[in-house]
Design a protein around this motif. Structure first.
Motif, PDB file in Angstrom:
ATOM      1  N   GLY A   1       0.884  -1.314  -0.200  1.00 24.90           N
ATOM      2  CA  GLY A   1      -0.027   0.092  -0.273  1.00 24.90           C
ATOM      3  C   GLY A   1       0.473   1.566  -0.385  1.00 24.90           C
ATOM      4  O   GLY A   1       0.605   2.630   0.345  1.00 24.90           O
ATOM      5  N   CYS A   2       1.476   1.287  -1.592  1.00 26.82           N
ATOM      6  CA  CYS A   2       2.704   2.484  -0.876  1.00 26.82           C
ATOM      7  C   CYS A   2       2.511   3.502  -1.225  1.00 26.82           C
ATOM      8  O   CYS A   2       3.201   4.456  -1.162  1.00 26.82           O
ATOM      9  N   GLY A   3       1.308   3.740  -1.972  1.00 25.51           N
ATOM     10  CA  GLY A   3       0.917   5.141  -2.071  1.00 25.51           C
ATOM     11  C   GLY A   3       1.790   5.554  -3.133  1.00 25.51           C
ATOM     12  O   GLY A   3       2.242   4.984  -4.000  1.00 25.51           O
ATOM     13  N   THR A   4       1.802   6.975  -3.104  1.00 25.44           N
ATOM     14  CA  THR A   4       3.331   7.994  -3.619  1.00 25.44           C
ATOM     15  C   THR A   4       4.322   7.586  -3.433  1.00 25.44           C
ATOM     16  O   THR A   4       5.698   8.128  -4.406  1.00 25.44           O
ATOM     17  N   GLY A   5       4.809   6.037  -3.097  1.00 21.67           N
ATOM     18  CA  GLY A   5       6.338   6.023  -2.915  1.00 21.67           C
ATOM     19  C   GLY A   5       7.147   6.543  -1.955  1.00 21.67           C
ATOM     20  O   GLY A   5       7.852   6.535  -2.181  1.00 21.67           O
ATOM     21  N   GLU A   6       6.643   7.701  -1.272  1.00 20.91           N
ATOM     22  CA  GLU A   6       7.539   8.047   0.054  1.00 20.91           C
ATOM     23  C   GLU A   6       8.443   7.564   0.612  1.00 20.91           C
ATOM     24  O   GLU A   6       9.486   7.425   0.936  1.00 20.91           O
ATOM     25  N   LEU A   7       7.107   6.493   1.466  1.00 19.78           N
ATOM     26  CA  LEU A   7       8.945   5.950   2.226  1.00 19.78           C
ATOM     27  C   LEU A   7       9.785   4.827   1.440  1.00 19.78           C
ATOM     28  O   LEU A   7      10.366   4.519   1.660  1.00 19.78           O
ATOM     29  N   ALA A   8       9.164   4.207   0.152  1.00 24.47           N
ATOM     30  CA  ALA A   8       9.739   3.469  -0.231  1.00 24.47           C
ATOM     31  C   ALA A   8      11.261   4.056  -0.541  1.00 24.47           C
ATOM     32  O   ALA A   8      12.524   3.353  -0.801  1.00 24.47           O
ATOM     33  N   CYS A   9      10.930   5.510  -0.921  1.00 27.67           N
ATOM     34  CA  CYS A   9      12.058   6.352  -1.780  1.00 27.67           C
ATOM     35  C   CYS A   9      13.653   6.190  -0.497  1.00 27.67           C
ATOM     36  O   CYS A   9      14.237   6.810  -0.686  1.00 27.67           O
ATOM     37  N   LEU A  10      12.968   6.274   0.783  1.00 27.74           N
ATOM     38  CA  LEU A  10      13.258   6.859   1.967  1.00 27.74           C
ATOM     39  C   LEU A  10      14.570   5.753   2.032  1.00 27.74           C
ATOM     40  O   LEU A  10      14.987   5.492   2.251  1.00 27.74           O
ATOM     41  N   ILE A  11      13.675   4.470   1.546  1.00 27.21           N
ATOM     42  CA  ILE A  11      14.287   3.554   2.606  1.00 27.21           C
ATOM     43  C   ILE A  11      15.737   3.136   1.524  1.00 27.21           C
ATOM     44  O   ILE A  11      16.439   1.913   1.841  1.00 27.21           O
ATOM     45  N   LYS A  12      15.741   3.273  -0.301  1.00 28.31           N
ATOM     46  CA  LYS A  12      16.386   2.437  -1.013  1.00 28.31           C
ATOM     47  C   LYS A  12      17.667   3.476  -0.615  1.00 28.31           C
ATOM     48  O   LYS A  12      18.832   2.172  -0.406  1.00 28.31           O
ATOM     49  N   PRO A  13      18.218   4.362  -0.292  1.00 24.87           N
ATOM     50  CA  PRO A  13      19.677   4.656   0.148  1.00 24.87           C
ATOM     51  C   PRO A  13      20.723   3.997   1.458  1.00 24.87           C
ATOM     52  O   PRO A  13      21.118   3.388   1.508  1.00 24.87           O
ATOM     53  N   LEU A  14      19.206   3.817   2.032  1.00 24.33           N
ATOM     54  CA  LEU A  14      19.013   2.635   3.641  1.00 24.33           C
ATOM     55  C   LEU A  14      19.914   1.541   3.076  1.00 24.33           C
ATOM     56  O   LEU A  14      21.095   1.258   3.891  1.00 24.33           O
ATOM     57  N   VAL A  15      19.663   0.691   2.093  1.00 25.57           N
ATOM     58  CA  VAL A  15      19.067  -0.421   1.841  1.00 25.57           C
ATOM     59  C   VAL A  15      20.545  -0.387   1.189  1.00 25.57           C
ATOM     60  O   VAL A  15      20.878  -1.711   0.889  1.00 25.57           O
ATOM     61  N   GLY A  16      20.357   0.804   0.292  1.00 25.28           N
ATOM     62  CA  GLY A  16      21.431   0.394  -0.475  1.00 25.28           C
ATOM     63  C   GLY A  16      21.930  -0.547  -1.988  1.00 25.28           C
ATOM     64  O   GLY A  16      20.707  -0.932  -1.497  1.00 25.28           O
ATOM     65  N   LYS A  17      22.572  -0.457  -2.816  1.00 25.76           N
ATOM     66  CA  LYS A  17      22.965  -1.539  -3.705  1.00 25.76           C
ATOM     67  C   LYS A  17      22.876  -2.332  -3.712  1.00 25.76           C
ATOM     68  O   LYS A  17      22.283  -3.457  -4.767  1.00 25.76           O
ATOM     69  N   GLN A  18      23.277  -2.770  -2.702  1.00 24.55           N
ATOM     70  CA  GLN A  18      23.044  -4.188  -2.216  1.00 24.55           C
ATOM     71  C   GLN A  18      21.815  -5.474  -2.053  1.00 24.55           C
ATOM     72  O   GLN A  18      21.159  -6.356  -1.812  1.00 24.55           O
ATOM     73  N   GLY A  19      21.320  -3.880  -1.246  1.00 23.60           N
ATOM     74  CA  GLY A  19      19.707  -4.526  -1.324  1.00 23.60           C
ATOM     75  C   GLY A  19      18.141  -4.323  -2.294  1.00 23.60           C
ATOM     76  O   GLY A  19      18.949  -3.069  -3.059  1.00 23.60           O
ATOM     77  N   ALA A  20      17.311  -4.615  -1.831  1.00 24.74           N
ATOM     78  CA  ALA A  20      15.781  -3.590  -3.086  1.00 24.74           C
ATOM     79  C   ALA A  20      15.538  -3.709  -2.359  1.00 24.74           C
ATOM     80  O   ALA A  20      14.977  -3.598  -1.140  1.00 24.74           O
TER      81      ALA A  20
END
Ligand SMILES: C[S@@+](CC[C@H](N)C(=O)[O-])C[C@H]1O[C@@H](n2cnc3c(N)ncnc32)[C@H](O)[C@@H]1O
Length: 222
Positions: free
Chosen positions: A53-72
């Motif tokens: 239920g990610c809506g506009t993706g605000e949370l996902a966009c903040l998470i991506k830099p935290l998990v880095g290239k090895q994360g998804a």
């Protein structure tokens, strides 16, 4: 990006938001809520994370830099407008995030795919039958030991909160549908529904008194 363009939503019994997705972040203090949520359960480098239920993706966009290239990071939502705005946002920020038009009833990922699943302000859009099915789906896609953070309307912990939040609760109950979606949250049924879905423990965390006088509750299930 044009909100007026008619995009086809996915069928779900959940209440899909019809407001213009582009103004959603502003009116729901999305950045503030997302930053706060990540303090409650911070993602780690290399982790695989899903926002349901990610809506506009605000949370996902903040998470991506935290998990880095090895994360998804992946995000699902049945609202075509929301997913379009989320994809546009990620593109602008040059972030690789797997946003998909999908619903909690049938999460399009294999068993044990994620270390963490987040869901913010989504559960009160789901009738009890969908909550049951959806929480089982979240348990299925989490790895053993994985954690599910849910941030949503909780049972008002005192009369003051109940009174102050009543206009909002009235709006939420009547704006979308007359199902038991909001009522099951207010009655405090979410922990029991999570346990029925196979989560061994559910921790209820301190509430954020700035958001609707403390009506909103964080829970972590694992
Ligand atoms: C209030 S918005 C919250 C969006 C975002 N999580 C946030 O915190 O800003 C609720 C979202 O739940 C989505 N939703 C409704 N029914 C759903 C379902 N069955 N599965 C997944 N998401 C659903 C709506 O389309 C909407 O984007």
């Amino acid at each position: 990006m044009n909100d007026k363009k008619v995009l086809k939503d996915l069928e779900t019994e959940g209440n899909i938001l019809r407001h213009p997705a582009k103004t959603f972040d502003f009116f729901t203090v999305s950045r503030y809520r997302s930053a706060k949520t990540l303090k409650v359960l911070p993602p780690q480098q290399g982790e695989r994370v899903l926002d349901v239920g990610c809506g506009t993706g605000e949370l996902a966009c903040l998470i991506k830099p935290l998990v880095g290239k090895q994360g998804a990071v992946a995000g699902i939502d049945p609202s075509a407008n929301m997913i379009a705005v989320a994809k546009h946002k990620a593109d602008k920020l040059k972030l690789t995030i797997d946003f998909r038009l999908a619903a909690i009833e049938k999460i399009p990922f294999q068993d044990a795919s994620f270390d963490k699943v987040y869901s913010t302000l989504m559960a009160h859009h789901l009738p009890v039958s969908v909550k049951k099915q959806g929480f089982r789906e979240i348990r299925r896609v989490l790895k053993p030991g994985g954690k599910f953070l849910i941030f949503d309307i909780g049972e008002p912990s005192n009369v003051f909160i109940k009174l102050m939040a009543s206009p909002f609760l009235f709006f939420e109950k009547h704006a979308y549908s007359n199902s038991d979606a909001v009522d099951s949250n207010i009655k405090g049924e979410i922990p029991a529904l999570l346990k029925q879905a196979g989560f061994a423990t559910v921790r209820r965390l301190k509430r954020d008194s700035l958001l609707l006088f403390g009506l909103m509750e964080y829970m972590i299930a694992d």
